[in-house]
Each structure stands twice: as structure tokens, then as C-alpha cells.
Design an enzyme around this catalytic site. Structure first.
Site, PDB file in Angstrom:
ATOM      1  N   PRO A 119       7.605  13.149  11.455  1.00  0.00           N
ATOM      2  CA  PRO A 119       8.651  12.257  10.433  1.00  0.00           C
ATOM      3  C   PRO A 119       9.541  11.326  11.456  1.00  0.00           C
ATOM      4  O   PRO A 119      10.000  10.275  10.610  1.00  0.00           O
ATOM      5  CB  PRO A 119       9.476  13.457  10.023  1.00  0.00           C
ATOM      6  CG  PRO A 119       9.605  14.522  11.217  1.00  0.00           C
ATOM      7  CD  PRO A 119       8.070  14.427  11.589  1.00  0.00           C
ATOM      8  N   LYS A 171       6.879   7.279   7.788  1.00  0.00           N
ATOM      9  CA  LYS A 171       5.638   6.831   7.322  1.00  0.00           C
ATOM     10  C   LYS A 171       4.720   7.552   6.357  1.00  0.00           C
ATOM     11  O   LYS A 171       4.090   7.341   5.697  1.00  0.00           O
ATOM     12  CB  LYS A 171       4.659   6.642   8.389  1.00  0.00           C
ATOM     13  CG  LYS A 171       4.975   5.446   9.419  1.00  0.00           C
ATOM     14  CD  LYS A 171       4.622   4.033   9.001  1.00  0.00           C
ATOM     15  CE  LYS A 171       5.444   2.930   9.222  1.00  0.00           C
ATOM     16  NZ  LYS A 171       6.648   2.583   8.440  1.00  0.00           N
ATOM     17  N   TYR A 177      19.359   6.864  14.600  1.00  0.00           N
ATOM     18  CA  TYR A 177      18.423   8.035  15.248  1.00  0.00           C
ATOM     19  C   TYR A 177      18.876   8.016  16.563  1.00  0.00           C
ATOM     20  O   TYR A 177      19.129   6.934  17.339  1.00  0.00           O
ATOM     21  CB  TYR A 177      16.825   7.099  15.347  1.00  0.00           C
ATOM     22  CG  TYR A 177      16.218   7.137  14.176  1.00  0.00           C
ATOM     23  CD1 TYR A 177      16.526   6.057  13.132  1.00  0.00           C
ATOM     24  CD2 TYR A 177      14.817   7.936  13.858  1.00  0.00           C
ATOM     25  CE1 TYR A 177      15.952   6.281  11.876  1.00  0.00           C
ATOM     26  CE2 TYR A 177      14.345   7.862  12.769  1.00  0.00           C
ATOM     27  CZ  TYR A 177      14.657   7.223  11.657  1.00  0.00           C
ATOM     28  OH  TYR A 177      13.900   7.062  10.638  1.00  0.00           O
ATOM     29  N   HIS A 191      18.162  -0.225   2.576  1.00  0.00           N
ATOM     30  CA  HIS A 191      18.825  -0.254   3.850  1.00  0.00           C
ATOM     31  C   HIS A 191      18.069  -1.337   4.556  1.00  0.00           C
ATOM     32  O   HIS A 191      16.853  -1.544   4.645  1.00  0.00           O
ATOM     33  CB  HIS A 191      18.398   0.988   4.824  1.00  0.00           C
ATOM     34  CG  HIS A 191      19.366   2.350   4.159  1.00  0.00           C
ATOM     35  ND1 HIS A 191      20.095   3.346   5.123  1.00  0.00           N
ATOM     36  CD2 HIS A 191      19.606   2.745   2.981  1.00  0.00           C
ATOM     37  CE1 HIS A 191      20.534   4.042   4.462  1.00  0.00           C
ATOM     38  NE2 HIS A 191      20.340   3.732   3.083  1.00  0.00           N
ATOM     39  N   TYR A 239       8.568  -0.206  11.100  1.00  0.00           N
ATOM     40  CA  TYR A 239       9.438   0.751  10.280  1.00  0.00           C
ATOM     41  C   TYR A 239       9.191   0.174   8.770  1.00  0.00           C
ATOM     42  O   TYR A 239       9.167   1.206   7.943  1.00  0.00           O
ATOM     43  CB  TYR A 239      10.602   0.938  10.726  1.00  0.00           C
ATOM     44  CG  TYR A 239      11.582   1.905  10.219  1.00  0.00           C
ATOM     45  CD1 TYR A 239      11.804   3.098  11.002  1.00  0.00           C
ATOM     46  CD2 TYR A 239      12.187   1.841   8.981  1.00  0.00           C
ATOM     47  CE1 TYR A 239      12.290   4.227  10.625  1.00  0.00           C
ATOM     48  CE2 TYR A 239      13.038   2.955   8.806  1.00  0.00           C
ATOM     49  CZ  TYR A 239      13.206   4.161   9.329  1.00  0.00           C
ATOM     50  OH  TYR A 239      14.073   5.050   9.086  1.00  0.00           O
TER      51      TYR A 239
HETATM   52  C1  PHB Z   1      15.011  11.843   5.625  1.00  0.00           C
HETATM   53  O1  PHB Z   1      16.040  11.238   5.110  1.00  0.00           O
HETATM   54  O2  PHB Z   1      14.847  13.109   5.157  1.00  0.00           O
HETATM   55  C2  PHB Z   1      14.267  11.109   6.620  1.00  0.00           C
HETATM   56  C3  PHB Z   1      14.778   9.853   7.035  1.00  0.00           C
HETATM   57  C4  PHB Z   1      14.057   9.188   8.056  1.00  0.00           C
HETATM   58  C5  PHB Z   1      13.274   9.848   8.749  1.00  0.00           C
HETATM   59  C6  PHB Z   1      12.830  11.089   8.659  1.00  0.00           C
HETATM   60  C7  PHB Z   1      13.528  11.820   7.377  1.00  0.00           C
HETATM   61  O3  PHB Z   1      12.460   9.205   9.813  1.00  0.00           O
END
Ligand code: PHB
Length: 393
Positions: free
Chosen positions: A294, A298, A205, A76, A386
Site C-alpha cells: 500500500p 496504487k 510518509y 491533495h 504517485y
Molecule cells: C489510506 O489513507 O488508507 C492510505 C493512504 C495512502 C497510502 C496507503 C493508505 O499509501
């Protein structure tokens, strides 16, 4: 009846941190024993998040020619931040020339378990560690129970707690299981896995007045999505219709492709850093040392960064009797850990809606989001954190 094992390094926990550490030590000719209370099947089926920083992927690619991160995983090059119904792409490649990979932790674990087992690693499942004895000696002992109920004693020159957030090694290092810096959050994530095509090519997000949502993926056929919820919610109290309605409402501007929800869970989150990461011949890595919410993606990356530092420190200590790197392990690891704590806390507080947020809080939050997406420096800061800061090797 008791079984006695002698090795150079005891690694408690066969998660990503423990398995990668066993590999890095083996590259230096240092023998280790890895124990885990779970079975191999349990380890391979634990659902966790799945964003890997570029440095993590580079390491997996170097150590494992059979890694599936480039075939099953997806690269990504950016994410989208969404608020007030508008999407803002953060272009990692353009801003910092780096990427992340979406490759779930249980897939990483399947690769690593196969790698280590093929290499003949002494890896024992179903062994529950209870405590460390002689913690201040040059040969600490881990006292455990085997799958058959008999005692197992492992004597080694170093013990590594890679045994997750409920680490049993942590009290021996940090004084008590709780001893550390802690932050609770007044919300959790409701996570679902569903059979559906992707609703977006990249992660979204999304901040909305009714709360946060994250649209992630797993494969062309399976999607992972989350929405902010009350930590006390019962995962089975919501119907599939309720879940889709909540998700749809939180990602205004996108019509999510719906499908059968086949797994649901509630993830409570917190920030934690143990007071001590090392004492004498004991050290902590990964979730045993720290937990992050989450939102910053990280978790596994920090664990990998810890073991890179620790493997070099153990090599110097055990092969050259040089303790300079082990003496500075905690200090060096903590620099990255606190940066990641800050980033995870910042992403969490910038994107979630507090239950008692008033008009001021809401408008201030939108001002913050706008100041990030409208500034190249803001977007670059987010991208740098990130995709992961460089590893000092
Ligand atoms: C996930 O795909 O489980 C996932 C992706 C990004 C995050 C947290 C979980 O920040």
C-alpha cells in the site's frame, strides 16, 4: 436444481474494477452480469485504502454525476516525506501539475453500487463462484452457488475475474492460483481509525530509525494512521497508549492529535503479478491479476486502469469481432502494472526499516531519501508516479 443464466460478459467480483467495467460495457450496449459472494452491506463496509489518481477521479466524474469524490473526498496537491525529524513537501501541482484525491474505497463502492443499480445492472450478491468450465471455448461457463445453496451456471462470451487476490478465476487463466511473480515483505502495517481532528493537512510518509509511519486522514473528525509492525503481531495485543506512543515516536517533529481508536487492523503486504492475465475468453483485472504493497497507493488505480483497457478490448471483440486489442491486453496492462510494482516496492523499501538493517543500510537509505527530496528530478519522478501515469485510451 440449477439456474442457467446467459449473458455476454460474466464479471466475477463487485469491487471497483468489476463495477466500473460493467458501466463501461453498458455504455457500449454490451450486457453483463456481475456476481459477488458478499452482500451489498459487506462490500460497502470493507475498509481499504483511499488514494485516487487524477485519471481515476476523471473517470469517476465522467461516468457518475452523483459521485461524492469532490464533496466527501479531498483533493491533495502534495505529500510530505519525513526523515531524521524533518519534513520535505513533494508539491505535485508544482512539479507535474496533477493531484490525487483521498476518498476511501468503500465510499467509491457506495457510489458505484448506487450508479449501477439505478441503471438496472444485473448485479447479484451472495453468489459464490467455484470454477470455470469450457475455459477454452467461445462460451466459457462459470459454476457458482447462490445464496439459497442452489447451483447457478452462467454462460457468456467472456468471463472477467475481478474477484480480488483470492480469485477463483485466476487458476483457469494462469494455470494455478499461485502461478505468478511474488515478493513477500518482512513487515506489515498496523492500521488504526480514530476519532480525532487531523494532525496534518496532507499525508505524511515518515521514515524513522524505529520504523515507518503514515499519517492519513478520513474526514475532519476521523483519522487513519499506520505504523510498520511485525506481520505476526496480534492487533489486540497493544493498548491504545502503546499505539499512540509508537505513532508519536515515528513522526518526530509533529505532535499527533490523539483520540479514541475505534478500529485496528494488521495489513500484511506483498507484491504479486499473475503469470497470465488472459486466456481465450477469460481475463483478469485488479487484485485478481496483481497485488501491490500500500505504500505507493496504487491498488484501486491499477484496477481502474486495467478495466479501461479491457473494456475497449471487449468492445472491439464482442461488437466488431476484432481480437487485436484483446490479444494485446495483457502486454499493455502489464507495462503499467510493472511500473506500479516498481514504484510500490521502491516507496516501501525506501521508507521502511528492515529488521536486520545495519548501519550501512540505514545510512544508505537516508542517502536515498535525501537524493530524492533534494533533486527536482527526484521529486518530479515521485510525483509523476504517485499521481499516476497517463492512461492510453
Ligand atoms: C489510506 O489513507 O488508507 C492510505 C493512504 C495512502 C497510502 C496507503 C493508505 O499509501
Amino acid at each position: 436444481m440449477s439456474t442457467l443464466i446467459r449473458t455476454r460478459v460474466t464479471i466475477v467480483g463487485a469491487g471497483p474494477a468489476g463495477l466500473i467495467l460493467s458501466h463501461l460495457l453498458a455504455e457500449e450496449g454490451i450486457e453483463s452480469v456481475v456476481i459477488d459472494q458478499r452482500s451489498r452491506a459487506e462490500i460497502e463496509s470493507t475498509i481499504r485504502a483511499g488514494i485516487l489518481e487524477q485519471c481515476t477521479v476523471e473517470l469517476l466524474t465522467r461516468i457518475d454525476v452523483n459521485t461524492r469524490v469532490h464533496t466527501v473526498g479531498q483533493r491533495h496537491d502534495g505529500i510530505e516525506l519525513r526523515f531524521e525529524g524533518e519534513g520535505h513537501r513533494i508539491d505535485f501541482q508544482k512539479l507535474v501539475g496533477r493531484s490525487v484525491w483521498l476518498y476511501p474505497q468503500h465510499e467509491v463502492l457506495k457510489d458505484l453500487l448506487a450508479l449501477r443499480m439505478d441503471a438496472g445492472q444485473d448485479l447479484r450478491f451472495g453468489i459464490t463462484a467455484h470454477r470455470v468450465e469450457d475455459a477454452d471455448s467461445l462460451t466459457p461457463r462459470v459454476i457458482a452457488t447462490g445464496a439459497d445453496g442452489h447451483e447457478v451456471v452462467i454462460v457468456s462470451d467472456f468471463v472477467v475475474g475481478a474477484d480480488g487476490s483470492r480469485s477463483i478465476i485466476r487458476p483457469a487463466v494462469s494455470g494455478s492460483a499461485q502461478s505468478g511473480y511474488f515478493r513477500a515483505y518482512p513487515f506489515a502495517w498496523f492500521g488504526v481509525l480514530c476519532d480525532a481532528p487531523p494532525s496534518s493537512d496532507e499525508l505524511i510518509y515518515s521514515n524513522s530509525a524505529s520504523g515507518f509511519a503514515l499519517i492519513s486522514q478520513r474526514s475532519p473528525e476521523v483519522q487513519r494512521m499506520y505504523f510498520q509492525c511485525d506481520p505476526e503481531i496480534d492487533a489486540h495485543s497493544l493498548s491504545d497508549e502503546d499505539i499512540w506512543a509508537t505513532l508519536q515516536a515515528r513522526v518526530p517533529g509533529t505532535t499527533l492529535k490523539e483520540g479514541k481508536i475505534f478500529q485496528r487492523d494488521v495489513l500484511r503486504f506483498r507484491s504479486f503479478v499473475a503469470t497470465e492475465l488472459r486466456r481465450g475468453r477469460l481475463a483478469l483485472v485488479g487484485d485478481a491479476a496483481h497485488t501491490v504493497p500500500p505504500t505507493g497507493a496504487k491498488g484501486m488505480n491499477l484496477a481502474v486502469a486495467d478495466v479501461r483497457l479491457l473494456s475497449r478490448a471487449l468492445t472491439a471483440l464482442l461488437l466488431r469481432d476484432d481480437d487485436a486489442l484483446i490479444d494485446s491486453y495483457a502486454e499493455r496492462a502489464l507495462q503499467r502494472i510493472w511500473k506500479a510494482q516498481h514504484f510500490s516496492w521502491w516507496m516501501t523499501s525506501m521508507l521502511h526499516t528492515g529488521a536486520d538493517a545495519d548501519g550501512f543500510d540505514r545510512r544508505r537509505q537516508l542517502g536515498e531519501l535525501r537524493s530524492v527530496v533534494e533533486s527536482e528530478a527526484g521529486r518530479a519522478y515521485l510525483s509523476e508516479a504517485y499521481t499516476g501515469w497517463p492512461i492510453e485510451d
